[in-house]
Enzyme design. Structure first.
Site, mmCIF file in Angstrom:
data_model
loop_
_atom_site.group_PDB
_atom_site.id
_atom_site.type_symbol
_atom_site.label_atom_id
_atom_site.label_comp_id
_atom_site.label_asym_id
_atom_site.label_seq_id
_atom_site.Cartn_x
_atom_site.Cartn_y
_atom_site.Cartn_z
ATOM 1 N N ARG A 235 0.850 -1.184 0.000
ATOM 2 C CA ARG A 235 0.000 0.000 0.000
ATOM 3 C C ARG A 235 0.886 1.234 0.000
ATOM 4 N NH1 ARG A 235 -3.077 -3.664 -0.426
ATOM 5 N NH2 ARG A 235 -5.045 -4.060 0.650
ATOM 6 N N GLU A 264 -2.303 8.005 -5.778
ATOM 7 C CA GLU A 264 -2.237 7.556 -7.178
ATOM 8 C C GLU A 264 -3.340 8.201 -8.016
ATOM 9 O OE1 GLU A 264 -2.457 3.313 -6.940
ATOM 10 O OE2 GLU A 264 -0.562 3.144 -5.878
ATOM 11 N N HIS A 282 1.471 0.900 -10.339
ATOM 12 C CA HIS A 282 0.566 -0.021 -9.632
ATOM 13 C C HIS A 282 0.164 -1.170 -10.563
ATOM 14 C CE1 HIS A 282 -2.515 -0.179 -6.129
ATOM 15 N NE2 HIS A 282 -2.217 -1.406 -6.538
#
Length: 317
Positions: A235, A264, A282
């Site tokens: 995370r 993000e 990601h």
């Protein structure tokens, strides 16, 4: 009449989209211009929702879906889903647990090797024609060997264990921290994160830690030291990005490999400019194999819930 599915995120696997379309009426909410108006008009007809771990589904939206029978998360993160509210309504929430493990672990090792060996900086050196201008070996600084490193893993769940297997294959010694020691793991347990960072060459974040925030801070990075590396495939918010940026530019750690970030898709410009950081968008689970497996798990969870069964991957019931 086919069951009505509200799809909050795109699914990139054509076969999964085809199966969804053949079984259900799929409403691609991410393409709707006036989403509030759409929910007011059509929300009551929705039987199931598909979302991503980052997008989740808000309580306010769920309240506009009185007939919903399942929320299928195409991922493992449930931070953005109100699990307690879903549980109170008897709405199962499914996730694609286990499907991402191998890919995430692969990327963690890839990021660590890339950071240690300066792979991205070396790639740019060749692409930009610098090798021709500066052919002498000293033009590129010496890198760091990964094999035999002391690796510390934060979170010894599915991904942490898979990272440990891979790192051990490179002759690395493994230490880890978690909420408690794992009886079935022979690797060394270290209760305190600062102590773990002080004893390793690389710290790999694998913890789900839905409620944790900023646990990798200046103290942890100081303990990791000027020859230490940080990898985060867990995370973004587990890392204090301001502290990380300062440590990188001050040379208090050697480098980092990051797949996740606090806000993000906005990544701090200072991290983007650093040659000692390897960055990904990601994408730890972004392979055809894993995304197909995830899609199949989404389909299975929806089918089970709409048939009145308890979904195999339910997190709430």
């Amino acid at each position: 009449m086919k069951p009505q599915i509200l799809q909050l995120n795109p699914i990139l696997i054509p076969e999964i989209n085809e199966k969804l379309a053949s079984l259900y009426t799929v409403h691609k909410f991410f393409q709707v211009a006036d989403q509030e108006a759409w929910l007011r008009e059509h929300g009551a007809s929705i039987d199931a929702a598909i979302t991503g771990g980052h997008t989740g589904i808000s309580r306010a939206m769920l309240e506009q879906l009185p007939g919903i029978k399942v929320v299928a998360v195409n991922g493992v993160g449930t931070d953005a889903v109100d699990l307690a509210y879903c549980r109170s309504r008897g709405v199962p929430v499914t996730a694609t647990l286990g499907a991402l493990t191998e890919d995430v672990a692969d990327l963690a090792i890839g990021l660590l090797i890339a950071a240690c060996r300066n792979l991205c900086a070396g790639d740019r050196f060749v692409r930009d024609g610098q090798w021709e201008l500066h052919p002498q070996p000293s033009a590129i600084p010496l890198a760091r060997r990964f094999s035999g490193m002391r690796v510390g893993i934060v979170g010894m769940g599915r991904v942490g264990r898979a990272v440990a297997v891979r790192a051990a294959a490179f002759g690395c010694s493994i230490s880890y921290t978690d909420l408690r020691p794992m009886d079935d793991i022979a690797h060394r347990f270290v209760a305190n994160l600062v102590d773990l960072a002080r004893d390793v060459d690389a710290l790999v974040l694998c913890a789900a830690a839905d409620k944790a925030e900023g646990i990798v801070d200046a103290a942890v990075l100081e303990a990791l030291g000027p020859r230490g590396f940080l990898v985060n495939v867990a995370r973004g918010r587990l890392v204090n990005e301001a502290d990380l940026t300062e440590a990188l530019f001050a040379g208090r750690i050697a480098g980092a490999g990051l797949d996740v970030f606090v806000d993000e898709p906005r990544v701090p410009p200072t991290l983007r400019r650093s040659d000692s950081v390897t960055l990904q968008a990601h994408r730890a689970s972004a392979t055809w194999e894993t995304r197909t497996a995830m899609g199949e798990m989404v389909l299975a969870g929806i089918a089970q819930a709409l048939a009145g069964e308890r979904p195999t991957m339910s997190l709430t019931t």
